[in-house]
Design an enzyme around this catalytic site. Structure first.
Site, PDB file in Angstrom:
ATOM      1  N   SER A  15      42.438  65.231  19.741  1.00 31.59           N
ATOM      2  CA  SER A  15      42.170  66.464  18.626  1.00 31.59           C
ATOM      3  C   SER A  15      40.773  67.026  18.693  1.00 31.59           C
ATOM      4  CB  SER A  15      43.042  66.311  17.306  1.00 31.59           C
ATOM      5  OG  SER A  15      42.453  65.199  16.558  1.00 31.59           O
ATOM      6  N   ILE A  95      35.546  49.496  24.540  1.00 29.67           N
ATOM      7  CA  ILE A  95      34.168  48.982  24.196  1.00 29.67           C
ATOM      8  C   ILE A  95      33.309  49.049  25.349  1.00 29.67           C
ATOM      9  CG2 ILE A  95      32.804  46.954  23.377  1.00 29.67           C
ATOM     10  CD1 ILE A  95      35.245  46.069  21.975  1.00 29.67           C
ATOM     11  N   HIS A 112      33.533  58.596  14.116  1.00 27.37           N
ATOM     12  CA  HIS A 112      34.157  57.650  13.502  1.00 27.37           C
ATOM     13  C   HIS A 112      34.606  57.965  12.278  1.00 27.37           C
ATOM     14  CE1 HIS A 112      34.985  53.413  12.402  1.00 27.37           C
ATOM     15  NE2 HIS A 112      34.503  53.629  11.397  1.00 27.37           N
TER      16      HIS A 112
END
Ligand code: GRF
Length: 203
Positions: A15, A95, A112
């Protein structure tokens, strides 16, 4: 205006990727979404990007066993083949090694779902509620080797309500994210936000 060529890296829903694609359709936006890369073939965002006419690549991390750098070399090759100048992580669940982060230093952003430096890592909304936080939100930051630790480009906070659930809070934060990421990418693409070389090394 020459638009910066941007790649968005995803693993799922996409999104935020969709919000970036939409923002970049505006004539005066300083970036174009030239590529979407996913490490998961079933990522819903990949199908959406294709529908929008954006070039996509699926790079299967499983193919590289545990060799993170080999996966990242394939990723780096794809980015270079598409002449990418800036990379946006948007729900990309891998990561990244210091090698990749160093290679794209100052040109690599992440979003984040929390007010960094609070609530690094996963399950941020649940943890914010459990901690009794009165405000919460989203952060776009430059990526450095340490996870969720780079210098902040943009941040927006919202109030946590007394009766908030994890889902309700997540929904309101997501609305913030969809506004914030295009703003932050604009600032970086226009050269108004830059990573200081001295900060690139730090967490
Ligand atoms: C977002 O909450 C983003 O902040 C986090 O992962 C989620 C991705 O959602 N890093 P989407 O794939 O962009 O919908």
């Amino acid at each position: 205006m020459v638009k910066k060529r941007v790649a968005v890296l995803i693993s799922g829903r996409g999104s935020n990727m969709a919000a970036l694609i939409e923002a970049a359709e505006t004539d005066d936006y300083p970036a174009e979404i030239a590529l979407v890369v996913s490490n998961r073939s079933e990522a819903a965002g990949l199908a959406h990007a294709r529908q929008q006419g954006v070039a996509t690549e699926f790079i299967d991390h499983g193919k590289f066993g545990g060799d993170r750098e080999a996966f990242e070399r394939a990723l780096d090759d794809a980015l270079r083949a598409h002449r990418i100048e800036l990379v946006c992580l948007a729900g990309f669940m891998r990561i990244l090694t210091p090698w990749f982060v160093g290679r794209w230093s100052g040109r690599l952003l992440n979003i984040h779902p929390a007010l960094l430096p609070q609530f690094k890592g996963l399950d941020t909304h649940r943890r914010a509620i459990e901690a009794g936080a009165t405000s919460h939100g989203a952060t776009v930051h430059f990526v450095v080797a340490d996870i969720d630790a780079g210098p902040i480009v943009a941040q927006e906070s919202i109030d946590v309500r007394d009766d908030d659930t994890e889902a309700a809070l997540a929904e309101r934060v997501l609305e913030v994210e969809h506004r914030l990421y295009p703003l932050a990418l604009r600032a970086v693409a226009e050269g108004r936000a830059k990573l200081d070389a001295s900060q690139a090394q730090n967490g």
